[in-house]
Every structure is written in C-alpha cells, then in structure tokens.
Design an enzyme around this catalytic site. Structure first.
Site, PDB file in Angstrom:
ATOM      1  N   HIS A  58      17.695 -11.861 -13.672  1.00 26.13           N
ATOM      2  CA  HIS A  58      18.295 -10.921 -14.555  1.00 26.13           C
ATOM      3  C   HIS A  58      18.781  -9.678 -13.777  1.00 26.13           C
ATOM      4  CE1 HIS A  58      17.484 -12.559 -18.801  1.00 26.13           C
ATOM      5  NE2 HIS A  58      16.850 -13.609 -17.884  1.00 26.13           N
TER       6      HIS A  58
ATOM      7  N   LYS B  74      20.888  -2.714 -24.267  1.00 22.71           N
ATOM      8  CA  LYS B  74      19.854  -1.886 -24.616  1.00 22.71           C
ATOM      9  C   LYS B  74      18.792  -1.478 -23.378  1.00 22.71           C
ATOM     10  CE  LYS B  74      16.108  -5.483 -25.349  1.00 22.71           C
ATOM     11  NZ  LYS B  74      15.702  -6.415 -26.394  1.00 22.71           N
TER      12      LYS B  74
ATOM     13  N   ASN C 195       0.866  -1.177   0.046  1.00 23.65           N
ATOM     14  CA  ASN C 195      -0.037   0.148  -0.048  1.00 23.65           C
ATOM     15  C   ASN C 195       0.816   1.098  -0.078  1.00 23.65           C
ATOM     16  OD1 ASN C 195      -2.350  -1.503   0.069  1.00 23.65           O
ATOM     17  ND2 ASN C 195      -2.778  -1.200   2.133  1.00 23.65           N
TER      18      ASN C 195
ATOM     19  N   LYS D  72      15.271 -15.785 -30.944  1.00 19.93           N
ATOM     20  CA  LYS D  72      14.601 -14.595 -31.678  1.00 19.93           C
ATOM     21  C   LYS D  72      14.285 -15.294 -33.039  1.00 19.93           C
ATOM     22  CE  LYS D  72      15.372 -11.901 -28.143  1.00 19.93           C
ATOM     23  NZ  LYS D  72      14.382 -11.210 -27.363  1.00 19.93           N
TER      24      LYS D  72
ATOM     25  N   LYS E 215      17.721 -19.875 -23.722  1.00 20.84           N
ATOM     26  CA  LYS E 215      16.423 -19.815 -23.048  1.00 20.84           C
ATOM     27  C   LYS E 215      15.164 -19.440 -24.021  1.00 20.84           C
ATOM     28  CE  LYS E 215      15.529 -15.723 -20.874  1.00 20.84           C
ATOM     29  NZ  LYS E 215      14.672 -14.921 -21.984  1.00 20.84           N
ATOM     30  N   ASN E 216      14.184 -20.102 -23.477  1.00 22.27           N
ATOM     31  CA  ASN E 216      12.999 -19.519 -24.245  1.00 22.27           C
ATOM     32  C   ASN E 216      12.798 -17.765 -23.923  1.00 22.27           C
ATOM     33  OD1 ASN E 216      10.570 -22.089 -23.213  1.00 22.27           O
ATOM     34  ND2 ASN E 216      11.519 -21.810 -25.178  1.00 22.27           N
ATOM     35  N   ASP E 217      12.325 -17.299 -24.726  1.00 22.49           N
ATOM     36  CA  ASP E 217      11.739 -15.707 -24.492  1.00 22.49           C
ATOM     37  C   ASP E 217      10.846 -15.759 -23.343  1.00 22.49           C
ATOM     38  OD1 ASP E 217      12.675 -13.066 -26.684  1.00 22.49           O
ATOM     39  OD2 ASP E 217      12.806 -13.048 -24.440  1.00 22.49           O
ATOM     40  N   GLU E 218      10.627 -14.397 -22.845  1.00 23.92           N
ATOM     41  CA  GLU E 218       9.983 -14.575 -21.511  1.00 23.92           C
ATOM     42  C   GLU E 218       8.457 -14.633 -21.930  1.00 23.92           C
ATOM     43  OE1 GLU E 218      11.700 -11.963 -22.719  1.00 23.92           O
ATOM     44  OE2 GLU E 218      10.410 -10.247 -23.003  1.00 23.92           O
TER      45      GLU E 218
ATOM     46  N   HIS F 132      12.781 -14.631 -14.523  1.00 27.65           N
ATOM     47  CA  HIS F 132      12.957 -13.451 -15.442  1.00 27.65           C
ATOM     48  C   HIS F 132      12.080 -12.211 -14.987  1.00 27.65           C
ATOM     49  CE1 HIS F 132      12.426 -11.009 -19.086  1.00 27.65           C
ATOM     50  NE2 HIS F 132      13.251 -11.764 -19.770  1.00 27.65           N
ATOM     51  N   ARG F 133      12.414 -11.239 -15.403  1.00 26.02           N
ATOM     52  CA  ARG F 133      12.079  -9.920 -14.372  1.00 26.02           C
ATOM     53  C   ARG F 133      11.253  -9.133 -15.186  1.00 26.02           C
ATOM     54  NH1 ARG F 133      17.149  -6.129 -13.366  1.00 26.02           N
ATOM     55  NH2 ARG F 133      17.580  -5.898 -15.572  1.00 26.02           N
TER      56      ARG F 133
ATOM     57  N   SER G 227      21.708  -9.737 -19.771  1.00 25.58           N
ATOM     58  CA  SER G 227      21.117 -10.029 -20.888  1.00 25.58           C
ATOM     59  C   SER G 227      20.440  -8.610 -21.426  1.00 25.58           C
ATOM     60  CB  SER G 227      20.001 -10.830 -20.958  1.00 25.58           C
ATOM     61  OG  SER G 227      19.314 -11.253 -22.092  1.00 25.58           O
TER      62      SER G 227
END
Ligand code: CAP
Ligand code: MG
Ligand code: MG
Ligand code: MG
Length: 482
Positions: free
Chosen positions: A319, A327, A112, A164, A190-193, A285-286, A396
């Site tokens: 990450h 980037k 809160n 990708k 890794k798989n992408d998120e 993964h965040r 990454s």
C-alpha cells in the site's frame, strides 16, 4: 566546505565524516539522506556524525577496542545541506547481514538513531542501493504482470475491495460479500488487515466459504478472481499453517495472494513468505506505518523508504497511499513518488535517482530496459538477474468510484491495484451495485468519458456519484461548521 562546523567535531565524531569520498556510487556504499535537526547543544554536523556512528559501528564515545578494520566499516557523513537541514550518510553495505536480510539494515539506519538525544528530529527521506547490492536481495517474484496474465486484465487497474465491516461477519457472511463483489465485476478481494482466526469467523471456515464463493462467481461471470488472505499470525508455524490451508483448499495457482501486516508482523515474516512461496502474490499491508511516515511526523522514515525496502524484501505489492485523495494522510509528493519508485525500473526518489537494474546504469542495456519498462512491456519475467522486478502500488483507504479517475490522473498510469472498502459496501444498493459502479467508473475512464456522462444510463454509477459526492459535501459542511 563547512570548515567552521568541521572544526567543532571531536575525534570520535571526525571518524564518521568524509566530504572527500572520491565516488560514493562506486558500489561499496548504500546511501541515505536524512532530514535531521540536532538535539541538546549539538550543531547539525555533530549530530550527523553521532547518527552515522550509532547507525553503523559506534556509540557515544571512542572506544579502546576499536580496530583499524572496524573503522573501515564506519558510516560516513558525506554531504550536508544546511538550509534544508539535510544530511547524506554512506553505509559500507558489508555491514549488513549477508543473505539478503532487510530487517538488519533497518535496525541500523532507523533503529537506535530514532531515539537518540543527539537529534531532535530525524527522518530518513530516501535511500539508494548500488547495483551490486541489489544482487544480494530477493526482490519480488510473483508480480502484477503475473496477476494480469492470470486475470486477463490489462490496460486498467486491478479493481478490488476490502470486505467491510472490518470485523464481525461470520465466515459465510464474509464469503457472501466476496461473491457479491465478484459477480458485480470486481477482480480482487482482500481480507482486512486484522482478519485472522476469530471465534465468530474461524480461519478454516473463512477459507472454505471463500473458495465456494469464488468458484460460484467464476462460473457465473466467466472471469478469474483473486482473494488475498491475511496470513499474519502469532508465530511462524501458525503463519505457515494458514498458508498451507489456503494452498490445499483447491484454489487455482494465481487465484490467491498472501497478505502480511508487514509493520506489525515484521520483516522476517515478509521475507519468509517471499522465500517459501515465490509463486504467490505477496501483499504487504502497512498498518502502523503512520507512526514513521506521516508527513507532519519529524521522526521516522518516508513512505518511499518503506516502499523501497518492501521491494528489496520481495513484496509483490505494498500500500502506498492515495496521495490525499482518500481518507488517509498523504500527499502526491509522498505517495506518488513511492508508487512510481517501486513500480518502475528507473525512477526519481525524493533525493536519489534509483535504477533497480543490477546492470550498471551506464550500460545501454539499462536504458533499453527502462524504456521497455516505461512502455509497460514485461522485461524481467525470465531474466530477473538483470534487475529487481516491479512491486505493485496498492491504492486504498477512503476511495470510492468517483475518486478512481482523480487518482489515476495523479498517478499518471493504471499499473496498480485499487481496493475500495466503504467505497463499495456503502453503496446505497449494496455490494454488487458498488462493484458495478467501480467497474463502470473504470470503463468511463478507459473510454475517456466523464463518470457523470457515463452514468446517464448506468444507475449503479449514478447512485454512487449521488451518494459519495453528497457524503463528501456533508463532510465538508461538518468541517466548516465544526
Ligand atoms: C481501506 C482499509 C485499508 C487502508 C489502509 C482500511 O478501507 O481497509 O486498510 O487502505 O490504508 O482499513 O482503511 P476503506 P493504506 O477502503 O474502507 O477505507 O492503504 O493507506 O495503507
Ligand atoms: Mg537478482
Ligand atoms: Mg484495512
Ligand atoms: Mg524478458
């Protein structure tokens, strides 16, 4: 101290302050340091006490139902830095749900209070856990040390990629890209998120094709490989169903990791996976964290705080950002502090010195543990009772082979996983060449040779330098003329 401000407090606020706590590090309190600016017509101390109230036992008025014991559970403002607008609050950690629950803590300290009118800015910069509290939380189980052992990869980062385009490949096309990266010499995919069970890439088919691609690549290269599968899902049963699909697909233990979108799937998913699959690398993964952590964002929490709670919850890796090299928005202060904060046994945060050992810091054992840790010796493999194991920084976001050394120099070490998406798949000669360029860039680093020098007889690296440097140059030009 701060008499003038103290005298402005009403009785309700005075119940949430104590500048005379004999020893805040006596083991009773979890400590938080906030950057805080008051809202409305409050001064900073009033706003701080309102924050301590709302984030522990209170609300915006003193209530008649309060009891003497309840009062003992009040969080307490115990320090103030007016110049930097910093506020320190001590939380009796008996407040928290027993059984090592992380979401419960965050619901208090960044719940809160992030929406309260009494503050116009509030960002949790750092948190400190007493040894006795650390005992109550899982911490990582399967770590980078286990992955290194499985891959037989030491003294360099784990070299990884994200397939990708982020989405849109069929399961066969997806697995083809994995194969190309692995035969190019990469360790980890890794798989992408957002990868999940899309109609054009059904989950079960993706798992099956990845297994075939991995078997082929291991056979051809003679090296073990790892794939991190995104097991995030709509509900518990579907998440477990995806995990079990992977476990039963014939992969060797150690050759697969479970990726969880911790910000959008939630801490319960993170801790469920840690408890149900302690022998699998848990990859946090965040995506979405930027809403809380971007340096220019006045409301939320730091990358360090997010990363520390990921270690407490038992993520094997999270990450932590590229410190501005890649980037995503980020800075060395933010991202490197987070990376070292979760990797080492003893480290400096933004505000607190944190030991992750559950042995009291004054104990010589901790000093020895920390020295061993610094030397990258495995110290908590068998005796994790003495502390929380390392949580791996996963680096990454916009990286490519030319940026590997710049990041390692910032990090001051190689104990991390790096995953480069476009940095591999945008290579002019394709994914395999992209992987080779990454491996060559890492070899150059290990040999202490510049990538320019090392690329003289290595076309894949030479092309990567040409392509990614030119691209960066073009991007800079665009910025200049935009
Ligand atoms: C990287 C990535 C990761 C980012 C997330 C992406 O791809 O797959 O999700 O690393 O950022 O989707 O951007 P690229 P962070 O290598 O092609 O950029 O690691 O900072 O959480
Ligand atoms: Mg323990
Ligand atoms: Mg991604
Ligand atoms: Mg040991």
């Amino acid at each position: 101290m701060h008499e003038d401000l103290f005298n402005t407090l009403n009785p309700h606020q005075k119940a949430y302050i104590n500048f005379e706590i004999p020893n805040v590090k006596n083991g009773e309190y979890m400590l938080c340091a906030f950057h805080l600016r008051p809202g409305g017509d409050l001064n900073i101390l009033q706003a701080a006490c309102e924050t301590a109230a709302e984030s522990s036992t209170g609300t915006n008025f003193l209530v008649n139902t309060e009891t003497p014991f309840a009062r003992e559970m009040n969080a307490l403002v115990y320090k103030l830095d007016l110049e930097k607008s910093l506020v320190w609050i001590a939380y009796p950690w008996r407040l928290f749900d027993r059984g090592g629950n992380v979401q419960n803590i965050l619901t208090y300290i960044v719940g809160n209070v992030l929406g309260m009118k009494e503050v116009s800015a509030i960002k949790l910069l750092d948190v400190w856990f007493p040894p006795a509290m650390l005992e109550q939380y899982d911490g990582p189980s399967y770590t980078l040390d286990d992955m290194r052992k499985y891959l037989d990869v030491y003294d360099r980062p784990i070299l990884g990629t994200i397939i990708k385009p982020k989405m849109g490949l069929t399961s066969a096309e997806y697995a083809e890209a994995c194969y190309d990266f692995w035969v190019g010499g990469g360790d980890f995919v890794k798989n992408d998120e957002p990868q999940a069970n899309q109609d054009f890439c059904p989950y079960d088919k993706m798992v099956k094709h990845v297994k075939e691609a991995m078997d082929k690549a291991v056979k051809e290269t003679g090296h073990k490989k790892v794939h991190s599968f995104n097991v995030s899902a709509a509900d518990y049963d579907t998440m477990i169903e995806r995990c079990e699909m992977i476990v039963n697909a014939g992969f060797e233990k150690g050759s697969y990791a479970f990726l969880i979108d911790g910000t959008t799937a939630g801490w319960m998913a993170v801790q469920t996976l840690r408890r149900k699959y302690p022998d699998v690398f848990l990859h946090f993964h965040r995506a979405g964290h930027g809403a809380y952590t971007r340096p220019e964002n006045p409301i939320g929490f730091s990358v360090l705080v997010l990363s520390k709670f990921a270690r407490l919850a038992g993520a094997s890796g999270i990450h932590t950002g590229t410190a501005g090299v890649g980037k995503m928005a980020g800075t060395p202060t933010e991202d490197i502090t987070a990376a070292t904060g979760i990797l080492k046994l003893v480290s400096e945060g933004h505000i607190f010195h944190q030991s992750w050992s559950t042995v009291p810091e004054k104990d010589l054992d901790v000093v020895k543990l920390a020295q061993e840790d610094e030397a990258h010796h495995v110290i908590l493999e068998d005796d994790s009772w003495r502390g929380l194991k390392k949580c791996t920084p996963i680096i990454s976001g916009g990286l490519n082979p030319t940026l590997l050394k710049p990041f390692i120099d910032l990090m001051g070490g190689v104990d991390f996983i790096t995953t480069m998406g476009a940095g591999c798949h945008a290579h002019p000669k394709g994914t395999q060449a992209g992987a080779k360029a990454l491996v060559q860039a890492c070899e150059a680093y290990q040999k202490g040779i510049s990538i320019e020098e090392y690329s003289k007889d290595r076309p894949e690296l030479a092309e990567a330098i040409e392509f990614f440097t030119k691209k960066k140059h073009v991007d800079n030009l665009k910025k200049e003329f935009s």
